[in-house]
Design a protein around this motif. Structure first.
Motif, mmCIF file in Angstrom:
data_model
loop_
_atom_site.group_PDB
_atom_site.id
_atom_site.type_symbol
_atom_site.label_atom_id
_atom_site.label_comp_id
_atom_site.label_asym_id
_atom_site.label_seq_id
_atom_site.Cartn_x
_atom_site.Cartn_y
_atom_site.Cartn_z
ATOM 1 N N THR A 182 94.417 -74.692 30.795
ATOM 2 C CA THR A 182 94.920 -75.766 31.648
ATOM 3 C C THR A 182 94.094 -75.843 32.918
ATOM 4 O O THR A 182 93.460 -74.856 33.316
ATOM 5 C CB THR A 182 96.406 -75.548 32.006
ATOM 6 O OG1 THR A 182 96.911 -76.709 32.674
ATOM 7 C CG2 THR A 182 96.588 -74.342 32.912
ATOM 8 N N ASN A 197 99.185 -77.760 28.527
ATOM 9 C CA ASN A 197 98.037 -76.924 28.164
ATOM 10 C C ASN A 197 96.849 -77.842 27.886
ATOM 11 O O ASN A 197 96.377 -77.960 26.752
ATOM 12 C CB ASN A 197 98.355 -76.082 26.923
ATOM 13 C CG ASN A 197 99.443 -75.061 27.186
ATOM 14 O OD1 ASN A 197 99.562 -74.528 28.285
ATOM 15 N ND2 ASN A 197 100.253 -74.787 26.176
ATOM 16 N N THR A 198 96.386 -78.525 28.919
ATOM 17 C CA THR A 198 95.294 -79.486 28.763
ATOM 18 C C THR A 198 94.293 -79.339 29.900
ATOM 19 O O THR A 198 94.629 -78.870 30.992
ATOM 20 C CB THR A 198 95.813 -80.936 28.755
ATOM 21 O OG1 THR A 198 96.521 -81.195 29.978
ATOM 22 C CG2 THR A 198 96.727 -81.187 27.569
ATOM 23 N N SER A 209 92.583 -79.722 24.615
ATOM 24 C CA SER A 209 93.561 -78.638 24.603
ATOM 25 C C SER A 209 93.154 -77.593 23.577
ATOM 26 O O SER A 209 92.622 -77.930 22.515
ATOM 27 C CB SER A 209 94.951 -79.194 24.250
ATOM 28 O OG SER A 209 95.901 -78.150 24.091
#
Length: 260
Positions: A182, A197-198, A209
């Motif tokens: 992230t 979660n990117t 991701s």
């Protein structure tokens, strides 16, 4: 009677001779008329049309990566846009239908362990979320692990950070876990509606991701499925992620390389 005929022939011959003499042409034939031709115009050279199409720009490509240590192999996609290491008995499978939430042209892969259990997914060109989160709707979250990763990020929004690998819990009726990369903090005062979660990558990659899920939210009992990992306490979650297989997951995800 023959004499007049002879005169006409001679007269005709004299007329032909006179015509030839006047024309100055030895091959002149009575009845010929030179074709009338229009004055020729100077030829104009037509210039070739100028192409206005831009030359396609080549995408960046990752270089060959060194061979990983014993018991590990490297995976690189065909376009050489992403690469990571994984245990030699794990496999990478393309996800043919990733579902909604992605732009056209993205990469989609699933990583399975030796038993065929999914341990991570890699996606590019994710459609950004536009979730609104009221403070009273946010849930507390806890960071169990965090370490920097060397991957590209173009994030400039408020709350953006240098890319990190994180393991987090968000609290609902149980503690729900998620791990991945992230470049955004979870939320103010350790509360959030959704943990992402990117990472915002360069244009040819888009939002990407690599983790067990793209987004994590606190669930109620009706939303819990067979693939949802949750724990009654934070201590129980810590015991789970102290196991050796999570060390393999962490090493795999932190080995990610992205072409920039």
């Amino acid at each position: 009677m023959a004499q007049p005929v002879q005169i006409r022939i001679v007269g005709a011959g004299m007329m032909v001779a006179a015509a030839v003499a006047l024309s100055g042409c030895n091959d002149f034939v009575i009845g010929d008329r030179p074709p009338s031709t229009a004055p020729s115009e100077p030829a104009t050279s037509a210039s070739a049309p100028v192409s206005t199409s831009a030359t396609p720009q080549a995408l960046p490509m990752l270089p060959e990566r060194p061979a990983p240590g014993e018991g590990w192999v490297a995976f690189t996609d065909e376009q050489r846009l992403v690469s990571f290491e994984l245990p030699e008995d794990w496999t990478v499978e393309p996800i043919e239908d990733p579902g909604d939430g992605f732009e056209e042209g993205g990469l989609h892969f699933e990583v399975l362990n030796a038993d065929g259990d999914a341990k991570a997914e890699l996606h590019t060109r994710i459609t950004p979320r536009r979730d609104e989160c009221e403070q009273d709707a946010a849930s507390p979250y806890t960071v169990l692990a965090s370490e920097p990763v060397d991957i590209p990020s173009t994030a400039e929004a408020e709350g953006s950070i240098e890319p990190r690998f994180v393991l987090r819990l968000i609290q609902g009726f149980r503690f729900f876990s998620s791990y991945g990369v992230t470049d955004m903090v979870g939320g103010a005062e350790n509360s959030a509606c959704v943990l992402l979660n990117t990472v915002q990558g360069p244009e040819h990659i888009g939002l990407y991701s690599f983790g067990d899920r793209i987004a994590l939210a606190a669930l109620d009992p009706s939303q819990v499925g067979s693939g949802t990992e949750s724990f009654p306490t934070i201590a129980d979650a810590q015991k789970r992620f102290d196991q050796a297989d999570f060390d393999q997951i962490r090493r795999m995800i932190t080995s990610l390389q992205v072409a920039s």
